[in-house]
Design a protein around this motif. Structure first.
Motif, PDB file in Angstrom:
ATOM      1  N   VAL A  16       1.079  -1.243   0.048  1.00 30.06           N
ATOM      2  CA  VAL A  16      -0.082  -0.155   0.063  1.00 30.06           C
ATOM      3  C   VAL A  16       1.040   1.162  -0.040  1.00 30.06           C
ATOM      4  O   VAL A  16       1.863   1.514   0.916  1.00 30.06           O
ATOM      5  N   ILE A  17       0.639   2.068  -1.128  1.00 31.41           N
ATOM      6  CA  ILE A  17       1.335   3.582  -0.963  1.00 31.41           C
ATOM      7  C   ILE A  17       0.291   4.526  -1.125  1.00 31.41           C
ATOM      8  O   ILE A  17      -0.779   4.397  -2.089  1.00 31.41           O
ATOM      9  N   SER A  18       0.387   5.549  -0.402  1.00 32.65           N
ATOM     10  CA  SER A  18      -0.583   6.582  -0.524  1.00 32.65           C
ATOM     11  C   SER A  18      -0.519   7.923  -0.543  1.00 32.65           C
ATOM     12  O   SER A  18       0.833   8.165  -0.712  1.00 32.65           O
ATOM     13  N   GLY A  19      -1.216   8.928  -0.692  1.00 27.40           N
ATOM     14  CA  GLY A  19      -0.562  10.186  -0.705  1.00 27.40           C
ATOM     15  C   GLY A  19       0.062  10.660  -1.941  1.00 27.40           C
ATOM     16  O   GLY A  19       0.114  10.206  -2.946  1.00 27.40           O
ATOM     17  N   VAL A  20       1.037  11.507  -1.746  1.00 28.88           N
ATOM     18  CA  VAL A  20       2.035  12.218  -2.938  1.00 28.88           C
ATOM     19  C   VAL A  20       2.662  11.117  -3.322  1.00 28.88           C
ATOM     20  O   VAL A  20       2.973  11.332  -4.561  1.00 28.88           O
ATOM     21  N   ASN A  21       3.100  10.125  -2.687  1.00 27.75           N
ATOM     22  CA  ASN A  21       4.145   9.182  -3.238  1.00 27.75           C
ATOM     23  C   ASN A  21       3.135   8.207  -4.361  1.00 27.75           C
ATOM     24  O   ASN A  21       4.048   7.905  -5.262  1.00 27.75           O
ATOM     25  N   LYS A  22       2.231   8.036  -3.929  1.00 32.57           N
ATOM     26  CA  LYS A  22       1.292   7.315  -5.077  1.00 32.57           C
ATOM     27  C   LYS A  22       1.231   7.962  -6.222  1.00 32.57           C
ATOM     28  O   LYS A  22       1.369   7.393  -7.300  1.00 32.57           O
ATOM     29  N   TYR A  23       0.753   9.262  -6.189  1.00 32.85           N
ATOM     30  CA  TYR A  23       0.618  10.114  -7.327  1.00 32.85           C
ATOM     31  C   TYR A  23       2.193  10.116  -7.936  1.00 32.85           C
ATOM     32  O   TYR A  23       2.220  10.418  -9.384  1.00 32.85           O
ATOM     33  N   TYR A  24       3.136  10.181  -7.057  1.00 33.96           N
ATOM     34  CA  TYR A  24       4.582  10.306  -7.989  1.00 33.96           C
ATOM     35  C   TYR A  24       4.750   9.147  -8.883  1.00 33.96           C
ATOM     36  O   TYR A  24       5.183   9.215  -9.982  1.00 33.96           O
ATOM     37  N   TRP A  25       4.541   7.899  -8.247  1.00 37.03           N
ATOM     38  CA  TRP A  25       4.428   6.764  -8.882  1.00 37.03           C
ATOM     39  C   TRP A  25       3.671   6.652 -10.313  1.00 37.03           C
ATOM     40  O   TRP A  25       4.049   6.239 -11.217  1.00 37.03           O
ATOM     41  N   LEU A  26       2.422   7.135 -10.148  1.00 36.77           N
ATOM     42  CA  LEU A  26       1.475   7.321 -11.373  1.00 36.77           C
ATOM     43  C   LEU A  26       1.874   8.303 -12.313  1.00 36.77           C
ATOM     44  O   LEU A  26       2.169   7.796 -13.596  1.00 36.77           O
ATOM     45  N   ARG A  27       2.387   9.315 -11.934  1.00 35.03           N
ATOM     46  CA  ARG A  27       2.692  10.516 -12.982  1.00 35.03           C
ATOM     47  C   ARG A  27       4.306  10.142 -13.793  1.00 35.03           C
ATOM     48  O   ARG A  27       4.371  10.387 -14.814  1.00 35.03           O
ATOM     49  N   HIS A  28       4.884   9.078 -13.112  1.00 35.31           N
ATOM     50  CA  HIS A  28       6.304   8.966 -13.689  1.00 35.31           C
ATOM     51  C   HIS A  28       6.186   7.441 -14.471  1.00 35.31           C
ATOM     52  O   HIS A  28       6.970   6.862 -15.228  1.00 35.31           O
ATOM     53  N   SER A  29       4.944   6.963 -14.667  1.00 35.44           N
ATOM     54  CA  SER A  29       4.780   5.723 -15.271  1.00 35.44           C
ATOM     55  C   SER A  29       4.660   5.775 -16.968  1.00 35.44           C
ATOM     56  O   SER A  29       4.362   6.885 -17.283  1.00 35.44           O
ATOM     57  N   VAL A  30       5.032   4.854 -17.740  1.00 35.84           N
ATOM     58  CA  VAL A  30       4.620   4.931 -18.997  1.00 35.84           C
ATOM     59  C   VAL A  30       3.269   4.850 -19.272  1.00 35.84           C
ATOM     60  O   VAL A  30       2.733   5.485 -20.206  1.00 35.84           O
ATOM     61  N   VAL A  31       2.445   3.883 -18.596  1.00 38.13           N
ATOM     62  CA  VAL A  31       1.177   3.494 -18.636  1.00 38.13           C
ATOM     63  C   VAL A  31       0.477   2.893 -17.422  1.00 38.13           C
ATOM     64  O   VAL A  31       1.366   2.228 -16.621  1.00 38.13           O
ATOM     65  N   ASN A  32      -0.927   3.245 -17.299  1.00 34.53           N
ATOM     66  CA  ASN A  32      -1.505   2.569 -16.228  1.00 34.53           C
ATOM     67  C   ASN A  32      -2.126   1.208 -16.893  1.00 34.53           C
ATOM     68  O   ASN A  32      -3.067   1.535 -17.765  1.00 34.53           O
ATOM     69  N   VAL A  33      -1.987   0.149 -16.580  1.00 36.20           N
ATOM     70  CA  VAL A  33      -2.724  -1.133 -17.020  1.00 36.20           C
ATOM     71  C   VAL A  33      -3.717  -1.605 -16.178  1.00 36.20           C
ATOM     72  O   VAL A  33      -3.266  -1.975 -15.203  1.00 36.20           O
ATOM     73  N   HIS A  34      -5.053  -1.724 -16.425  1.00 33.79           N
ATOM     74  CA  HIS A  34      -5.922  -1.932 -15.516  1.00 33.79           C
ATOM     75  C   HIS A  34      -6.993  -2.796 -16.051  1.00 33.79           C
ATOM     76  O   HIS A  34      -8.046  -2.380 -16.768  1.00 33.79           O
ATOM     77  N   MET A  35      -6.744  -3.810 -16.198  1.00 35.52           N
ATOM     78  CA  MET A  35      -7.405  -4.825 -16.804  1.00 35.52           C
ATOM     79  C   MET A  35      -8.541  -5.472 -15.862  1.00 35.52           C
ATOM     80  O   MET A  35      -8.780  -6.907 -15.993  1.00 35.52           O
ATOM     81  N   ALA A  36      -9.075  -4.704 -15.179  1.00 41.34           N
ATOM     82  CA  ALA A  36     -10.004  -5.232 -14.492  1.00 41.34           C
ATOM     83  C   ALA A  36     -11.286  -6.166 -14.889  1.00 41.34           C
ATOM     84  O   ALA A  36     -11.724  -5.739 -15.969  1.00 41.34           O
ATOM     85  N   LEU A  37     -11.776  -7.104 -14.346  1.00 37.14           N
ATOM     86  CA  LEU A  37     -12.837  -7.723 -15.110  1.00 37.14           C
ATOM     87  C   LEU A  37     -14.125  -6.970 -14.975  1.00 37.14           C
ATOM     88  O   LEU A  37     -15.213  -7.245 -15.540  1.00 37.14           O
TER      89      LEU A  37
END
Length: 389
Positions: free
Chosen positions: A272-293
């Motif tokens: 679990v990562i929350s707050g600004v650190n979570k958003y830092y991980w998101l903004r530096h990613s190539v893409v968010n892959v979310h293949m939820a059913l």
């Protein structure tokens, strides 16, 4: 009196979609003078009876109870509580709570207004249920559940247009439904680059190029497809998975899959990562892959969009309310790892830089003004209108 009793199976410290939603809506209502009591279980998904019976958080009172086959029995002053709010749509304790309200109203006894936020619990992905559980829940909803809602609920918050349409198709009264989407945490609107801690920035720098998925480790979130897509991508591409383990057996199956594919050094479970650190991980990613059913309205995709992420999501769910294929992201079949990999390659191809930049801008533009504070005000208005205050 601005007072409300909230019933939800799990709450803090669990930080999955429903729990984040409940915490953010009601802590803002506390700041507007509401007396809020959260009634929840003493359980975490992986640890029974592990939490204190009495607790406090963000000005809210928390009362916890052992979870039984019938749910739990919240200590509610039925004659003097103006409102109760049910979250999710579990058979228990929701069914007998609604029955109590109907009996009291029939007998002319004082009883609270009732509000329901199903969070997709009325329109779930039935494939994720065992055959017996699916039969019991579907039978309950079709025979009794929808009638209890129509008779007892004064206001129903749907978190997506898709959920509202599906609810009406299944027989719910349109006049009680209010579409109020999910919000974004205040950290979205802060200086994330400056506020992220050193551990996070060092980890991100060390990993280089990575895909990301945030959400509980559970079959419904289908992390397996993202893992399988890695074998079709360049060797330096990593996969970061953030979220709590709520299904240990599924986590074991993912570990086995990673072993079989030889991806030990490319898949990273960070918890679990929350707050600004979570958003830092998101903004530096190539893409968010979310293949939820299945999703009714996805907090983490909403959060990703706020950081300008391009998202690859599964087709055929409410995710397509947020992500339009090839407009601000990509929608592909949920088990099609080749299509996921092809979309990632498209994003990585420098010749498509202009299109990808336009997608990123559409996503950040869309999420402006979506703070939880604004969403809480909409929920509060729904409550106060029904209460006549």
């Amino acid at each position: 009196m601005k007072k409300i009793d909230v019933i939800v199976k799990y709450f803090y410290p669990l930080a999955a979609g429903i729990e984040i939603n409940v915490r953010n809506v009601y802590k803002h209502m506390v700041s507007h003078g509401w007396d809020v009591t959260i009634h929840t279980s003493t359980d975490m998904p992986e640890a029974k009876n592990s939490l204190p019976v009495i607790d406090h958080l963000d000005g809210m009172n928390i009362h916890r109870y052992p979870w039984r086959w019938y749910g739990f029995v919240p200590r509610i002053d039925w004659a003097h509580t103006p409102a109760i709010a049910l979250h999710n749509f579990n058979i228990f304790p929701h069914s007998w709570l609604l029955i109590i309200v109907l009996i009291r109203r029939t007998l002319g006894m004082s009883s609270p207004k009732v509000f329901l936020t199903p969070h997709g619990g009325f329109t779930p992905e039935w494939r994720t249920f065992s055959p017996l559980s699916r039969f019991i829940k579907k039978t309950y909803q079709e025979i009794l559940g929808v009638h209890l809602i129509n008779a007892a609920v004064d206001g129903l918050r749907s978190v997506s247009d898709w959920e509202a349409v599906e609810s009406i198709k299944h027989g719910m009264r349109p006049d009680i439904i209010h579409i109020i989407h999910n919000g974004l945490e205040r950290e979205v609107y802060t200086q994330i680059e400056k506020l992220a801690n050193q551990v996070t920035t060092d980890q991100v720098r060390k990993l280089g190029r990575y895909l990301i998925q945030i959400g509980r480790i559970h079959p419904i979130k289908n992390q397996a497809t993202g893992i399988k897509a890695l074998k079709h991508l360049p060797q330096d591409i990593q996969f970061v998975i953030i979220g709590p383990v709520t299904d240990p057996e599924y986590k074991k199956s993912l570990d086995l899959l990673i072993s079989q594919l030889g991806l030990f050094d490319r898949v990273h479970f960070l918890g679990v990562i929350s707050g600004v650190n979570k958003y830092y991980w998101l903004r530096h990613s190539v893409v968010n892959v979310h293949m939820a059913l299945w999703e009714s309205y996805c907090n983490v995709i909403h959060e990703s969009m706020s950081q300008g992420c391009v998202c690859i999501v599964s087709r055929g769910t409410a995710l397509e309310e947020l992500i339009k294929d090839k407009i601000n992201g990509f929608c592909v079949p949920e088990y099609d790892e080749v299509s996921v990999a092809d979309a990632v390659k498209y994003i990585l191809d420098s010749s498509h830089a202009r299109q990808i930049l336009a997608m990123r801008k559409r996503n950040t533009d869309f999420t402006r003004g979506h703070s939880w504070q604004n969403i809480s005000l909409q929920v509060e208005k729904m409550y106060t209108t029904a209460l006549g205050s």
